[in-house]
Design a protein around this motif. Structure first.
Motif, short mmCIF file in Angstrom:
data_model
loop_
_atom_site.label_atom_id
_atom_site.label_comp_id
_atom_site.label_asym_id
_atom_site.label_seq_id
_atom_site.Cartn_x
_atom_site.Cartn_y
_atom_site.Cartn_z
N SER A 3 0.91 -1.07 -0.23
CA SER A 3 -0.48 -0.29 -0.03
C SER A 3 0.97 1.33 -0.12
O SER A 3 1.52 1.65 1.13
CB SER A 3 -1.41 0.00 1.33
OG SER A 3 -2.21 -0.85 1.10
N CYS A 15 -1.68 -5.47 0.01
CA CYS A 15 -2.03 -4.50 0.14
C CYS A 15 -2.93 -3.74 1.55
O CYS A 15 -4.03 -3.81 0.99
CB CYS A 15 -2.89 -3.71 -1.32
SG CYS A 15 -1.34 -3.58 -2.29
N ARG A 65 -4.17 -1.08 2.68
CA ARG A 65 -4.92 -0.07 2.95
C ARG A 65 -5.23 0.68 1.67
O ARG A 65 -4.99 1.82 1.62
CB ARG A 65 -5.15 0.58 3.82
CG ARG A 65 -4.41 0.60 4.85
CD ARG A 65 -3.12 1.28 5.85
NE ARG A 65 -1.94 1.18 5.20
CZ ARG A 65 -1.30 2.45 5.88
NH1 ARG A 65 -1.62 3.63 5.97
NH2 ARG A 65 0.27 1.98 5.02
N SER A 66 -5.51 -0.77 0.55
CA SER A 66 -5.90 0.14 -0.83
C SER A 66 -7.22 -0.15 -1.26
O SER A 66 -7.74 -0.88 -1.43
CB SER A 66 -5.29 -0.81 -1.73
OG SER A 66 -4.04 0.10 -1.46
N ALA A 77 -3.02 6.20 -2.30
CA ALA A 77 -3.16 4.79 -1.70
C ALA A 77 -3.97 3.82 -2.81
O ALA A 77 -3.20 2.80 -2.81
CB ALA A 77 -3.15 4.75 -0.74
N CYS A 82 -5.81 -7.75 -1.69
CA CYS A 82 -6.28 -5.76 -1.91
C CYS A 82 -7.44 -5.76 -0.12
O CYS A 82 -8.55 -6.22 -0.60
CB CYS A 82 -6.98 -5.10 -2.82
SG CYS A 82 -6.82 -3.86 -2.29
#
Length: 374
Positions: A215, A235, A237-238, A248, A265
């Motif tokens: 992220s 990731c 925080r995406s 982001a 994700c």
């Protein structure tokens, strides 16, 4: 800085501020909440589903938030933060990653020391709350912790600056429980991708079982990490950039690449990245599932990390409301079980398997950044 939150009573549908209707006998009583049987049924179904498949939350900023409190009790409830044991239970959270990220500007020995301090704090807090929290870093123990009625705490992600460009420090942090590392903010993992030393760090992470968090990483770093890593990447925080152009968030080509690599994700519950309502968050989950696949989408509360949160999701207790919205959109129970619990468990299992295989073939790396990057 104090965290901002949207007023859960504001917006369309709120009735608290409406004037009472006038009648010949004076003001009528203020209207009470409208009972919606369909909504109540969805919420009940969501709670039942989460009892079997709880939320594995990809990011909590609680360790840094607790540093600013002179006293706290997470078992009884702690109003100064967004996360405590009663609200975790209400939200049906079974496991969560406790982030060890640092304020901007900390580098070198200061970053290493501050990360060690946070790891020590995590262990101290968990020991002080044995009836609610347990430290667990592997898929088997995490499931055992959930079955024991407690919430599993996984240390990480930490920032790459915590390594101080030393693979020995990486091994030491892993020995203390570190489970994920964010590959941003250092010379060997930047906008131009991974350097030779960066790739060696990733290989050593694979050997240890430390998962790469991408992220905020540059597109070239995301693509190269997906290609080099033998374990799935995260990731943490995406969301979907196609719906909200936050730096982001991931564009569709990177979401597709992440899905092809069987990464994960984890969509954050922040107004800045996903929008101000539960429906906005669900829109991102719909989009990520459509582009990356149902096996590659997860949840990241991002509570106690600073950003404002969507309406009706002010703290960790709100997950049933989000799952009810997904049920309203005809998400299958199987896909919701993957979203909340199954996908994180898969990533942890595959990272553990990759680590065992790598340890059979590869000794601990002694490479230095000078050796590989000059």
């Amino acid at each position: 800085m104090a965290e901002l939150k949207y007023d859960a009573g504001a917006g369309a549908g709120a009735t608290d501020d409406l004037p009472a209707p006038l009648t010949g006998d004076g003001p009528a009583p203020a209207p009470g909440p409208v009972h919606d049987p369909a909504a109540a049924d969805l919420l009940a179904r969501a709670r039942t589903l989460l009892d079997a498949h709880p939320v594995a939350d990809g990011y909590s900023g609680l360790p840094w938030a607790l540093r600013h409190l002179s006293w706290f009790d997470l078992d009884l409830g702690e109003s100064a933060v967004d996360t405590d044991v009663p609200r975790l239970r209400e939200g049906r959270v079974g496991a969560l990653f406790w982030a060890l990220h640092l304020p901007e500007g900390l580098t070198g020995d200061r970053a290493v020391g501050a990360t060690l301090d946070q790891l020590d704090l995590v262990r101290t807090v968990v020991r002080a709350h044995p009836d609610g929290l347990r430290l667990a870093c592997d898929p088997g123990p995490i499931t055992d912790v959930h079955h024991s009625g407690r919430i599993a705490v996984l240390p990480g992600p930490a920032g790459a600056a915590a390594l101080g460009d030393s693979l020995g420090i990486l091994r030491s942090l892993h020995g203390l429980g570190l489970r994920a590392l964010t590959l941003t903010g250092v010379s060997w993992a930047g906008e131009t991708g991974l350097t030779r030393f960066g790739e060696e760090v990733l290989r050593e992470m694979n050997r240890l079982g430390v998962i790469a968090d991408l992220s905020g990483a540059g597109a070239d770093t995301v693509r190269r990490a997906c290609a080099v890593s033998k374990a799935p990447v995260l990731c943490t925080r995406s969301a979907a950039r196609a719906l909200r152009p936050h730096p982001a968030n991931l564009p569709d080509d990177l979401l597709a690449a992440l899905g092809a690599a069987k990464g994960l994700c984890m969509v954050p519950l922040t107004a800045e990245q996903t929008g101000p309502s539960v429906r906005d968050v669900a829109d991102h989950l719909d989009h990520v599932r459509a582009v990356a696949g149902a096996d590659c989408v997860g949840l990241s509360g991002t509570y106690d990390a600073g950003p404002a949160h969507p309406q009706d999701l002010p703290d960790v207790s709100g997950y049933p409301r989000l799952i009810a919205e997904l049920l309203r959109r005809d998400w299958s129970e199987a896909d919701i079980a993957l979203l909340t619990w199954g996908n994180v468990q898969r990533v942890l299992r595959e990272a553990d398997f990759a680590a065992r295989e790598a340890q059979r073939r590869r000794e601990p790396s002694t490479a230095t950044i000078t050796d590989l990057d000059g």
